[in-house]
Design a protein around this motif. Structure first.
Motif, PDB file in Angstrom:
ATOM      1  N   UNK A 109       0.784  -1.068   0.082  1.00  0.00           N
ATOM      2  CA  UNK A 109       0.083  -0.029   0.050  1.00  0.00           C
ATOM      3  C   UNK A 109       0.891   1.134  -0.128  1.00  0.00           C
ATOM      4  N   UNK A 110       0.546   2.238  -0.800  1.00  0.00           N
ATOM      5  CA  UNK A 110       1.345   3.419  -0.668  1.00  0.00           C
ATOM      6  C   UNK A 110       0.759   4.347   0.296  1.00  0.00           C
ATOM      7  N   UNK A 111       1.608   5.256   0.936  1.00  0.00           N
ATOM      8  CA  UNK A 111       1.381   5.996   1.902  1.00  0.00           C
ATOM      9  C   UNK A 111       0.000   6.915   1.653  1.00  0.00           C
ATOM     10  N   UNK A 112      -0.003   7.126   0.331  1.00  0.00           N
ATOM     11  CA  UNK A 112      -1.181   8.327  -0.050  1.00  0.00           C
ATOM     12  C   UNK A 112      -2.366   7.385  -0.302  1.00  0.00           C
ATOM     13  N   UNK A 113      -2.318   6.069  -0.147  1.00  0.00           N
ATOM     14  CA  UNK A 113      -3.661   5.245  -0.231  1.00  0.00           C
ATOM     15  C   UNK A 113      -4.174   5.722   1.114  1.00  0.00           C
ATOM     16  N   UNK A 114      -3.454   5.741   2.229  1.00  0.00           N
ATOM     17  CA  UNK A 114      -3.839   6.068   3.433  1.00  0.00           C
ATOM     18  C   UNK A 114      -4.361   7.699   3.616  1.00  0.00           C
ATOM     19  N   UNK A 115      -3.776   8.661   3.011  1.00  0.00           N
ATOM     20  CA  UNK A 115      -3.927   9.900   3.034  1.00  0.00           C
ATOM     21  C   UNK A 115      -5.303  10.242   2.175  1.00  0.00           C
ATOM     22  N   UNK A 116      -5.459   9.417   0.921  1.00  0.00           N
ATOM     23  CA  UNK A 116      -6.647   9.439   0.040  1.00  0.00           C
ATOM     24  C   UNK A 116      -7.855   9.120   0.748  1.00  0.00           C
ATOM     25  N   UNK A 117      -7.797   8.016   1.415  1.00  0.00           N
ATOM     26  CA  UNK A 117      -9.011   7.576   2.238  1.00  0.00           C
ATOM     27  C   UNK A 117      -9.607   8.574   3.141  1.00  0.00           C
ATOM     28  N   UNK A 118      -8.532   9.148   4.128  1.00  0.00           N
ATOM     29  CA  UNK A 118      -8.513  10.377   5.091  1.00  0.00           C
ATOM     30  C   UNK A 118      -9.160  11.474   4.777  1.00  0.00           C
ATOM     31  N   UNK A 119      -8.680  12.033   3.177  1.00  0.00           N
ATOM     32  CA  UNK A 119      -9.322  13.125   2.733  1.00  0.00           C
ATOM     33  C   UNK A 119     -10.748  13.078   2.373  1.00  0.00           C
ATOM     34  N   UNK A 120     -11.088  11.828   1.573  1.00  0.00           N
ATOM     35  CA  UNK A 120     -12.306  11.488   0.891  1.00  0.00           C
ATOM     36  C   UNK A 120     -13.152  11.538   2.060  1.00  0.00           C
ATOM     37  N   UNK A 121     -12.803  10.693   3.340  1.00  0.00           N
ATOM     38  CA  UNK A 121     -13.804  10.498   4.274  1.00  0.00           C
ATOM     39  C   UNK A 121     -14.289  11.919   5.139  1.00  0.00           C
ATOM     40  N   UNK A 180      -4.494  20.732   2.699  1.00  0.00           N
ATOM     41  CA  UNK A 180      -5.312  19.928   3.531  1.00  0.00           C
ATOM     42  C   UNK A 180      -6.772  20.076   3.849  1.00  0.00           C
ATOM     43  N   UNK A 181      -7.290  19.322   3.869  1.00  0.00           N
ATOM     44  CA  UNK A 181      -8.890  19.094   3.959  1.00  0.00           C
ATOM     45  C   UNK A 181      -9.403  19.319   5.509  1.00  0.00           C
ATOM     46  N   UNK A 182     -10.238  20.366   5.639  1.00  0.00           N
ATOM     47  CA  UNK A 182     -10.814  20.746   7.002  1.00  0.00           C
ATOM     48  C   UNK A 182     -11.530  19.340   7.562  1.00  0.00           C
ATOM     49  N   UNK A 183     -11.458  19.111   8.657  1.00  0.00           N
ATOM     50  CA  UNK A 183     -12.247  18.061   9.317  1.00  0.00           C
ATOM     51  C   UNK A 183     -13.697  18.383   9.487  1.00  0.00           C
ATOM     52  N   UNK A 184     -14.610  17.641   9.322  1.00  0.00           N
ATOM     53  CA  UNK A 184     -16.258  17.985   9.513  1.00  0.00           C
ATOM     54  C   UNK A 184     -16.276  18.457  10.866  1.00  0.00           C
ATOM     55  N   UNK A 185     -17.332  19.222  11.185  1.00  0.00           N
ATOM     56  CA  UNK A 185     -17.950  19.721  12.549  1.00  0.00           C
ATOM     57  C   UNK A 185     -18.129  18.606  13.400  1.00  0.00           C
ATOM     58  N   UNK A 186     -18.450  18.892  14.640  1.00  0.00           N
ATOM     59  CA  UNK A 186     -18.751  17.650  15.705  1.00  0.00           C
ATOM     60  C   UNK A 186     -19.765  16.808  15.073  1.00  0.00           C
ATOM     61  N   UNK A 187     -20.676  17.182  14.458  1.00  0.00           N
ATOM     62  CA  UNK A 187     -22.079  16.206  14.178  1.00  0.00           C
ATOM     63  C   UNK A 187     -21.513  15.421  13.071  1.00  0.00           C
ATOM     64  N   UNK A 188     -20.439  15.517  12.469  1.00  0.00           N
ATOM     65  CA  UNK A 188     -20.215  14.679  11.075  1.00  0.00           C
ATOM     66  C   UNK A 188     -18.859  14.031  11.524  1.00  0.00           C
ATOM     67  N   UNK A 189     -18.410  14.109  12.428  1.00  0.00           N
ATOM     68  CA  UNK A 189     -17.208  13.318  13.190  1.00  0.00           C
ATOM     69  C   UNK A 189     -17.328  11.880  13.077  1.00  0.00           C
ATOM     70  N   UNK A 190     -18.379  11.436  13.637  1.00  0.00           N
ATOM     71  CA  UNK A 190     -18.527   9.925  13.704  1.00  0.00           C
ATOM     72  C   UNK A 190     -18.667   9.482  12.175  1.00  0.00           C
ATOM     73  N   UNK A 191     -19.478  10.060  11.494  1.00  0.00           N
ATOM     74  CA  UNK A 191     -19.723   9.856  10.083  1.00  0.00           C
ATOM     75  C   UNK A 191     -18.403   9.595   9.379  1.00  0.00           C
ATOM     76  N   UNK A 192     -17.483  10.616   9.520  1.00  0.00           N
ATOM     77  CA  UNK A 192     -16.116  10.594   8.867  1.00  0.00           C
ATOM     78  C   UNK A 192     -15.351   9.430   9.402  1.00  0.00           C
ATOM     79  N   UNK A 193     -15.515   9.156  10.489  1.00  0.00           N
ATOM     80  CA  UNK A 193     -15.008   7.921  11.089  1.00  0.00           C
ATOM     81  C   UNK A 193     -15.273   6.627  10.474  1.00  0.00           C
ATOM     82  N   UNK A 194     -16.608   6.539  10.437  1.00  0.00           N
ATOM     83  CA  UNK A 194     -17.220   5.208   9.959  1.00  0.00           C
ATOM     84  C   UNK A 194     -16.897   5.071   8.244  1.00  0.00           C
ATOM     85  N   UNK A 195     -16.762   6.286   7.766  1.00  0.00           N
ATOM     86  CA  UNK A 195     -16.477   6.136   6.272  1.00  0.00           C
ATOM     87  C   UNK A 195     -15.001   5.711   5.901  1.00  0.00           C
TER      88      UNK A 195
END
Length: 359
Positions: A109-121, A180-195
């Protein structure tokens, strides 16, 4: 409904560690405690090659451990297992390579596989609509997946459009993230984690599946009778469970799924298409039901002339309803529907219908 939490990590922990982590968050998420927990997790990760990124390797180890635990629970033979590492490459890389004359595979796996998943989520969680839900026993958040509402939200937000474009263009052009991509606000943080968790686990499990089925080896090396973990009877029982689930779920609930056509096709192909048609016919007896069904059957296309559109097609509608009769009924609703909203929605659907006799 989901419960919002203050902040979420990358989902690389084992179940016990994850519970510990989420417990720390619920107690207030003190930074020193979270840092110590992360340092402890990093220390548990076996050292790879000098080219490996330790943080990415930690994430992947947790996911691979979970995949192997599931295989063990389901009695799926994993042969001699896998070795894994971080490939020093640009782009989103996730590959499986068989090692000849062995029962081992290399997962890279490339390092950017991890960063891509993180940014898209992150950007996907920010794109979805989060609304307050039930407040008892704890505050809940309702997440809207309706494609029409999400499309309207995107069209109204140049910021989100630019965010999506930046991520996709940078990865397509350079194989690496841009800003960098901003993290979602509090209401969307669990959604981001699950995605994020779903994206990473799906990709890693997919590559592990290639290993389990000995892909990449000569044909004569692929016969593993002990790997046949699903018998014909088991498969038939699984299909029966899936079709029963769809039937109990109800067609109108299926219409509201993010990809309703996928569910309808799956139900029809695994089960009896005539039964699916009967359920759809019952659901469209009233006008609102008909409009809901046709919205669910809209497709997707992109052309230089019209941009992205969501047409209706005879061959799609015809799988579940009589296309000619349905179009005639829709046209009548557009002219004579009981309310303005019904007439407007019916007219929009009729205009989107690409009929065979008009091509």
């Amino acid at each position: 409904m989901i419960k919002p939490l203050p902040v979420f990590g990358s989902g690389h922990r084992k179940p016990a560690q994850e519970l510990e982590y989420l417990g720390a968050l619920r107690m207030g998420g003190k930074a020193p405690a979270l840092i110590e927990l992360y340092k402890t997790t990093i220390k548990r990760t076996p050292v790879g090659s000098p080219l490996d990124d330790l943080h990415a390797r930690t994430i992947l180890k947790g996911i691979i451990d979970r995949v192997e635990e599931v295989c063990k629970a389901l009695k799926v033979q994993i042969r001699s297992g896998v070795v894994f590492g971080i490939a020093p490459e640009m782009g989103v890389v996730a590959t499986q390579t068989s090692v000849m004359m062995t029962d081992v595979s290399i997962l890279s796996f490339s390092l950017h596989f991890v960063t891509f998943c993180n940014l898209i989520s992150k950007v996907l969680a920010r794109t979805l609509i989060h609304e307050p839900g039930h407040v008892s026993p704890e505050p809940q958040v309702k997440v809207c997946f309706d494609p029409m509402q999400i499309r309207a939200r995107l069209q109204a937000s140049p910021e989100l459009q630019a965010e999506w474009a930046s991520i996709l263009i940078h990865f397509a052009s350079f194989g690496a993230p841009g800003r960098t991509t901003p993290a979602p606000e509090r209401a969307g943080q669990l959604t981001q984690f699950l995605i994020l968790k779903a994206m990473e686990e799906f990709a890693v499990a997919h590559e592990y599946g290639h290993h389990v089925f000995a892909h990449g080896l000569p044909e004569g090396n692929r016969s593993y009778p002990d790997s046949q973990w699903l018998s014909r009877d088991d498969l038939d029982e699984s299909i029966c469970q899936v079709t029963t689930l769809y039937e109990s779920f109800g067609v109108k609930r299926i219409f509201n799924l993010p990809s309703p056509l996928d569910a309808l096709y799956c139900w029809g192909q695994l089960g009896d298409e005539e039964i699916v048609r009967q359920h759809v016919a019952a659901a469209v007896e009233d006008d609102r039901g008909l409009l809901q069904a046709l919205e669910a059957m809209r497709g997707w296309q992109n052309s230089s002339d019209t941009g992205v559109t969501h047409p209706l097609r005879d061959e799609v509608v015809g799988r579940f309803l009589d296309a000619k009769e349905t179009f005639a009924r829709l046209s009548a609703l557009a002219r004579e529907g009981r309310s303005r909203s019904i007439r407007r929605q019916a007219a929009e659907l009729a205009a989107a219908w690409q009929r065979e006799d008009k091509r």
